[in-house]
Design an enzyme around this catalytic site. Structure first.
Site, PDB file in Angstrom:
ATOM      1  N   LYS A   1      18.737  13.314  12.536  1.00 29.70           N
ATOM      2  CA  LYS A   1      18.021  14.397  11.874  1.00 29.70           C
ATOM      3  C   LYS A   1      17.063  13.829  10.813  1.00 29.70           C
ATOM      4  O   LYS A   1      17.176  12.657  10.433  1.00 29.70           O
ATOM      5  CB  LYS A   1      19.048  15.355  11.235  1.00 29.70           C
ATOM      6  CG  LYS A   1      19.990  15.991  12.279  1.00 29.70           C
ATOM      7  CD  LYS A   1      20.905  17.040  11.661  1.00 29.70           C
ATOM      8  CE  LYS A   1      21.862  17.623  12.692  1.00 29.70           C
ATOM      9  NZ  LYS A   1      22.609  18.783  12.168  1.00 29.70           N
TER      10      LYS A   1
ATOM     11  N   TYR B   1      18.923  25.364  18.905  1.00 32.35           N
ATOM     12  CA  TYR B   1      19.928  25.980  18.023  1.00 32.35           C
ATOM     13  C   TYR B   1      20.061  27.488  18.252  1.00 32.35           C
ATOM     14  O   TYR B   1      20.537  28.203  17.365  1.00 32.35           O
ATOM     15  CB  TYR B   1      19.600  25.686  16.563  1.00 32.35           C
ATOM     16  CG  TYR B   1      20.044  24.302  16.110  1.00 32.35           C
ATOM     17  CD1 TYR B   1      21.385  23.894  16.212  1.00 32.35           C
ATOM     18  CD2 TYR B   1      19.135  23.389  15.567  1.00 32.35           C
ATOM     19  CE1 TYR B   1      21.789  22.630  15.796  1.00 32.35           C
ATOM     20  CE2 TYR B   1      19.537  22.122  15.141  1.00 32.35           C
ATOM     21  CZ  TYR B   1      20.859  21.751  15.262  1.00 32.35           C
ATOM     22  OH  TYR B   1      21.265  20.505  14.846  1.00 32.35           O
TER      23      TYR B   1
ATOM     24  N   PHE C   1      22.144  30.707   8.050  1.00 30.62           N
ATOM     25  CA  PHE C   1      21.482  29.421   7.801  1.00 30.62           C
ATOM     26  C   PHE C   1      20.431  29.052   8.856  1.00 30.62           C
ATOM     27  O   PHE C   1      19.799  27.996   8.765  1.00 30.62           O
ATOM     28  CB  PHE C   1      22.521  28.296   7.680  1.00 30.62           C
ATOM     29  CG  PHE C   1      23.384  28.096   8.913  1.00 30.62           C
ATOM     30  CD1 PHE C   1      22.950  27.355  10.001  1.00 30.62           C
ATOM     31  CD2 PHE C   1      24.672  28.636   8.959  1.00 30.62           C
ATOM     32  CE1 PHE C   1      23.742  27.173  11.119  1.00 30.62           C
ATOM     33  CE2 PHE C   1      25.487  28.452  10.083  1.00 30.62           C
ATOM     34  CZ  PHE C   1      25.010  27.719  11.167  1.00 30.62           C
TER      35      PHE C   1
ATOM     36  N   ARG D   1      31.418  13.031  19.139  1.00 28.41           N
ATOM     37  CA  ARG D   1      31.752  14.102  18.176  1.00 28.41           C
ATOM     38  C   ARG D   1      32.804  13.607  17.178  1.00 28.41           C
ATOM     39  O   ARG D   1      32.725  13.900  15.984  1.00 28.41           O
ATOM     40  CB  ARG D   1      32.269  15.352  18.896  1.00 28.41           C
ATOM     41  CG  ARG D   1      31.217  16.127  19.650  1.00 28.41           C
ATOM     42  CD  ARG D   1      30.245  16.870  18.763  1.00 28.41           C
ATOM     43  NE  ARG D   1      30.835  17.994  18.066  1.00 28.41           N
ATOM     44  CZ  ARG D   1      30.135  18.974  17.490  1.00 28.41           C
ATOM     45  NH1 ARG D   1      28.803  18.965  17.536  1.00 28.41           N
ATOM     46  NH2 ARG D   1      30.729  19.948  16.858  1.00 28.41           N
TER      47      ARG D   1
ATOM     48  N   THR E   1      31.365  19.113  10.288  1.00 26.72           N
ATOM     49  CA  THR E   1      29.979  19.508  10.015  1.00 26.72           C
ATOM     50  C   THR E   1      29.577  19.243   8.557  1.00 26.72           C
ATOM     51  O   THR E   1      28.500  18.728   8.283  1.00 26.72           O
ATOM     52  CB  THR E   1      29.798  21.012  10.341  1.00 26.72           C
ATOM     53  OG1 THR E   1      30.179  21.231  11.698  1.00 26.72           O
ATOM     54  CG2 THR E   1      28.362  21.464  10.122  1.00 26.72           C
TER      55      THR E   1
ATOM     56  N   ARG F   1      29.455  11.381   9.112  1.00 29.27           N
ATOM     57  CA  ARG F   1      29.189  12.381   8.075  1.00 29.27           C
ATOM     58  C   ARG F   1      30.090  12.160   6.864  1.00 29.27           C
ATOM     59  O   ARG F   1      29.677  12.390   5.718  1.00 29.27           O
ATOM     60  CB  ARG F   1      29.377  13.785   8.650  1.00 29.27           C
ATOM     61  CG  ARG F   1      28.266  14.168   9.630  1.00 29.27           C
ATOM     62  CD  ARG F   1      28.664  15.325  10.492  1.00 29.27           C
ATOM     63  NE  ARG F   1      27.567  15.861  11.305  1.00 29.27           N
ATOM     64  CZ  ARG F   1      27.717  16.826  12.197  1.00 29.27           C
ATOM     65  NH1 ARG F   1      28.924  17.355  12.391  1.00 29.27           N
ATOM     66  NH2 ARG F   1      26.694  17.263  12.902  1.00 29.27           N
TER      67      ARG F   1
ATOM     68  N   ASN G   1      23.330  16.761   7.499  1.00 26.51           N
ATOM     69  CA  ASN G   1      24.500  16.005   7.957  1.00 26.51           C
ATOM     70  C   ASN G   1      24.160  14.936   8.979  1.00 26.51           C
ATOM     71  O   ASN G   1      24.978  14.556   9.807  1.00 26.51           O
ATOM     72  CB  ASN G   1      25.592  16.960   8.453  1.00 26.51           C
ATOM     73  CG  ASN G   1      25.108  17.834   9.597  1.00 26.51           C
ATOM     74  OD1 ASN G   1      23.997  17.656  10.080  1.00 26.51           O
ATOM     75  ND2 ASN G   1      25.938  18.741  10.044  1.00 26.51           N
TER      76      ASN G   1
ATOM     77  N   HIS H   1      23.051  15.098  14.973  1.00 26.33           N
ATOM     78  CA  HIS H   1      23.529  16.138  15.890  1.00 26.33           C
ATOM     79  C   HIS H   1      24.132  15.447  17.095  1.00 26.33           C
ATOM     80  O   HIS H   1      23.641  14.402  17.515  1.00 26.33           O
ATOM     81  CB  HIS H   1      22.381  17.031  16.365  1.00 26.33           C
ATOM     82  CG  HIS H   1      22.742  17.815  17.594  1.00 26.33           C
ATOM     83  ND1 HIS H   1      23.463  18.985  17.542  1.00 26.33           N
ATOM     84  CD2 HIS H   1      22.554  17.548  18.922  1.00 26.33           C
ATOM     85  CE1 HIS H   1      23.677  19.420  18.780  1.00 26.33           C
ATOM     86  NE2 HIS H   1      23.138  18.571  19.639  1.00 26.33           N
TER      87      HIS H   1
ATOM     88  N   GLU I   1      21.035  20.165  26.803  1.00 29.12           N
ATOM     89  CA  GLU I   1      20.279  19.587  25.679  1.00 29.12           C
ATOM     90  C   GLU I   1      19.421  18.400  26.126  1.00 29.12           C
ATOM     91  O   GLU I   1      18.282  18.254  25.677  1.00 29.12           O
ATOM     92  CB  GLU I   1      21.244  19.169  24.566  1.00 29.12           C
ATOM     93  CG  GLU I   1      21.914  20.376  23.911  1.00 29.12           C
ATOM     94  CD  GLU I   1      22.827  20.017  22.753  1.00 29.12           C
ATOM     95  OE1 GLU I   1      23.277  20.944  22.064  1.00 29.12           O
ATOM     96  OE2 GLU I   1      23.094  18.812  22.517  1.00 29.12           O
TER      97      GLU I   1
END
Ligand code: CDP
Ligand code: MG
Length: 150
Positions: free
Chosen positions: A9, A49, A57, A85, A91, A102, A112, A115, A126
């Site tokens: 990100k 998203y 948010f 993950r 998160t 994270r 964070n 993704h 995706e």
């Protein structure tokens, strides 16, 4: 073998953490099948998203994800979606376990860093959203036979 999509990100790119975080995935043994840097178009981020469309948010998240360049990576390995993950952690960086990405680099619920697809089905959707089929490379590396047993 499974593929998953990860996104560095804009906070990870701007905090100069790309190399250190990518190293964790390489160290784990995961293989890079595709990688590119881009300034994401708003429509693409909104689509990515869309499950969060009604969340409070959502707008701030889209603004964050289009606020600077991101690096998109397809990683491959056994159970790649679950493995990655677990490497991310929760998160919210304040709650993420130490030792996770994270947990080690983040202090925020939005910024964070990474993704990652939450399952094989999501990963397929995706990857298709961000990559053309010809951008994904199928290959093996010399050490692969020492990373995954037959
Ligand atoms: O990324 P992950 O699947 O762990 O979390 P999510 O619940 O699917 O939320 C997607 C993204 O929205 C998060 O990674 C955060 O960047 C962002 N988010 C936010 O901005 N504010 C929140 N309260 C929760 C999530
Ligand atoms: Mg999610």
């Amino acid at each position: 073998m499974e593929r998953t999509l990860i996104i560095f990100k804009p906070d990870a790119v701007n905090r100069l953490l790309v190399g250190r975080i990518l190293t964790r995935f390489e160290d784990k043994g995961l293989r890079i099948s595709a990688m590119k840097l881009q300034q994401s178009p708003v429509e693409q981020v909104k689509k990515h998203y869309e499950v969060h469309q009604r969340k409070p948010f959502y707008n701030a998240l889209v603004e964050f994800m289009t606020g600077g360049p991101v690096i998109l990576v397809v990683l491959e390995g056994p159970h790649a979606t679950t493995v990655v993950r677990n490497m991310l952690g929760a998160t919210d960086g304040r709650e993420a376990t130490a030792g996770t990405i994270r947990g080690d680099f983040g202090l925020d619920q939005r910024y964070n860093l990474i993704h990652a697809s939450d399952g094989p089905e999501t990963a397929r959707t995706e990857i298709e959203l961000f990559f053309k089929p010809e951008e994904i490379v199928d290959y093996t590396r010399a050490p692969d036979r020492w990373i995954v047993s037959k």
